[in-house]
Design an enzyme around this catalytic site. Structure first.
Site, PDB file in Angstrom:
ATOM      1  N   THR A   1      -4.552 -19.300   3.797  1.00  0.00           N
ATOM      2  CA  THR A   1      -4.913 -19.183   2.379  1.00  0.00           C
ATOM      3  C   THR A   1      -4.405 -17.859   1.809  1.00  0.00           C
ATOM      4  OG1 THR A   1      -6.841 -20.561   2.731  1.00  0.00           O
ATOM      5  CG2 THR A   1      -6.881 -19.150   0.774  1.00  0.00           C
TER       6      THR A   1
ATOM      7  N   HIS B   1       0.802  -1.235   0.000  1.00  0.00           N
ATOM      8  CA  HIS B   1       0.000   0.000   0.000  1.00  0.00           C
ATOM      9  C   HIS B   1       0.828   1.276   0.000  1.00  0.00           C
ATOM     10  CE1 HIS B   1      -0.078   1.340   4.375  1.00  0.00           C
ATOM     11  NE2 HIS B   1       0.429   0.136   4.517  1.00  0.00           N
TER      12      HIS B   1
ATOM     13  N   CYS C   1       0.885   5.502  12.938  1.00  0.00           N
ATOM     14  CA  CYS C   1       0.485   4.855  14.184  1.00  0.00           C
ATOM     15  C   CYS C   1       0.515   5.825  15.358  1.00  0.00           C
ATOM     16  CB  CYS C   1       1.408   3.687  14.514  1.00  0.00           C
ATOM     17  SG  CYS C   1       2.137   2.929  13.089  1.00  0.00           S
TER      18      CYS C   1
HETATM   19  C1  LIG Z   1       9.130   1.909   7.647  1.00  0.00           C
HETATM   20  C2  LIG Z   1       7.837   1.196   7.857  1.00  0.00           C
HETATM   21  N1  LIG Z   1       7.849  -0.079   8.281  1.00  0.00           N
HETATM   22  C3  LIG Z   1       6.726  -0.783   8.466  1.00  0.00           C
HETATM   23  C4  LIG Z   1       5.489  -0.221   8.236  1.00  0.00           C
HETATM   24  C5  LIG Z   1       4.256  -1.032   8.448  1.00  0.00           C
HETATM   25  O1  LIG Z   1       3.691  -1.387   7.218  1.00  0.00           O
HETATM   26  P1  LIG Z   1       2.141  -1.792   7.134  1.00  0.00           P
HETATM   27  O2  LIG Z   1       1.360  -0.518   7.204  1.00  0.00           O
HETATM   28  O3  LIG Z   1       1.999  -2.460   5.799  1.00  0.00           O
HETATM   29  O4  LIG Z   1       1.869  -2.701   8.265  1.00  0.00           O
HETATM   30  C6  LIG Z   1       5.411   1.120   7.824  1.00  0.00           C
HETATM   31  C7  LIG Z   1       4.118   1.784   7.638  1.00  0.00           C
HETATM   32  O5  LIG Z   1       3.983   2.991   7.726  1.00  0.00           O
HETATM   33  C8  LIG Z   1       6.616   1.841   7.613  1.00  0.00           C
HETATM   34  O6  LIG Z   1       6.613   3.109   7.200  1.00  0.00           O
END
Ligand SMILES: Cc1ncc(COP(=O)(O)O)c(C=O)c1O
Length: 383
Positions: A237, A201, A327
């Site tokens: 799956t 994504h 996050c």
């Molecule tokens: C450097 C980094 N690692 C891991 C992730 C986590 O990826 P996902 O959103 O696909 O769980 C992110 C998402 O922002 C990211 O920027």
């Protein structure tokens, strides 16, 4: 009101061709890739073709790619998987203090499980030093995990040099390349890396699909137990539609790579120039490395205007930006990345991440700079 999206490091819009490629696998082509009948074989064929395409894009063999449910899962799989697989050799792990929480929180859990983790410091640009990595290595070090490019500042890490060091010492090396994949050409046949995390994504693919590169010589214990999918490395799956969408996103990216790079650099430089033109020199500070940086991320502080206030004002003006990693946005916590860079409080408390994508235009950048000028002059007068 116009809406200008400058939060592509959080997620990107799904490309219409990706949606189109996925739809059949969400409707008439619903077979389970493990089934031996025609519908299953159809899904398996699509899955194999997608794996081949993504593997070619990153320069590895298709059997070295495991599909996961996200970048987070890929990071967790790398850390827990390698920690368990190499447990008999030692229990020491090296990482940095500016990793994504998908790595940091996994490391904290590993500490609770009896592993020892060294969190390396970074300089004021957010870069880790090779000498610090070298110094942290112990006879019982089993894993080094360092991200390719930071999701908050865009700062790139010396992954190739760290990888060479890890190879010399026979230590497994994991790289979180979730932000880098769209913007840095990867050639895993050449890079001294054992494990690398990806997520669809961030490159105009769907959410909920990631991948972990596991080099042929690297051992990994699975996180999930169940069926023998993904050569018994990740049971469950397969998300056929998501995997097909990931491959389509990669195909589009491969074709447009050069143009995208040029465009990102132009937008980033354009934004900096506009800010310089419109604001006083003391009204903003750019965070992160001046040159070793992902081209789609620009982290700027507006000292005296809190991150929350600025984000709210931008949102009211129709501009989507962020405080750092998705996050932590929404919470008042100061970014662990900027804290690790030991920036002054006025800078860490006012940082905004702008991140560009293929759909942004120079016109939008100029508009956003104009909006920032208005917000800054309004709020600075109030103070
Ligand atoms: C450097 C980094 N690692 C891991 C992730 C986590 O990826 P996902 O959103 O696909 O769980 C992110 C998402 O922002 C990211 O920027």
């Amino acid at each position: 009101m116009k809406f200008i999206y400058l939060d592509h490091a959080a997620t990107t819009p799904v490309h219409p061709e990706v949606v189109e490629a996925m739809i059949p696998y969400l409707s008439e082509m619903y077979g389970n890739a493990s089934s031996t009948h025609a519908a299953g074989r159809q899904a398996r064929t699509a899955l194999n073709a997608a794996r081949d395409r993504i593997a070619a894009f990153v320069g590895c063999s298709p059997s070295e790619l495991v599909f996961t449910g996200s970048g987070t899962e890929s990071d967790n799989m790398a850390l827990f998987g390698a920690a368990e697989a190499y447990r008999s050799r030692g229990k020491h792990i090296i990482t940095t203090s500016i990793e994504h929480h998908a790595v940091l929180h996994a490391c904290e859990r590993l500490e609770q499980l009896g592993y020892e983790v060294t969190y390396l410091p970074v300089d004021r640009f957010g870069q880790v030093s090779l000498a610090d990595v070298e110094e942290a290595i112990r006879p019982d070090t089993i894993l080094i995990s360092v991200m390719y490019g930071n999701n908050e500042t865009g700062t790139l890490q010396p992954v190739e040099a760290i990888g060479r060091l890890a190879r010399e010492q026979g230590i497994c090396f994991h790289v979180d390349a979730v932000q880098a994949l769209a913007h840095i050409p990867m050639d895993l046949s050449r890079l001294p890396v054992d494990l690398m995390s990806f997520s669809a994504h961030k490159l105009n693919g769907p959410k909920g699909i990631g991948a972990l590169y596991i080099s042929k010589t690297t051992k990994i214990s699975p996180l999930l137990y169940g069926g023998s999918q993904e050569r018994k490395r990740r049971a469950g799956t397969e998300n056929t539609a998501g995997i097909v969408g990931f491959a389509k996103a990669v195909e589009i990216m491969r074709k447009n790579r050069y143009e995208l790079k040029q465009k990102m650099e132009k937008l980033r430089q354009g934004m900096v120039k506009e800010l310089e033109r419109r604001l006083d020199a003391d009204a903003f500070v750019i965070n992160g490395h001046p040159t070793e940086v992902l081209p789609h991320i620009l982290n700027v502080s507006f000292p005296g205007i809190s991150t929350e206030t600025m984000l709210m004002n931008l949102d009211l003006a129709g501009v989507a930006a962020a405080s750092g990693s998705a996050c932590t946005s929404g919470s008042l916590e100061v970014s662990h990345v900027l804290k690790a860079m030991k920036l002054p409080e006025a800078v860490t408390a006012s940082a905004i991440r702008f991140s560009f994508g293929a759909d942004n235009t120079e016109q939008q950048i100029a508009e956003v700079a104009g909006i920032l000028e208005t917000i800054v002059s309004r709020l600075r007068t109030i103070r």
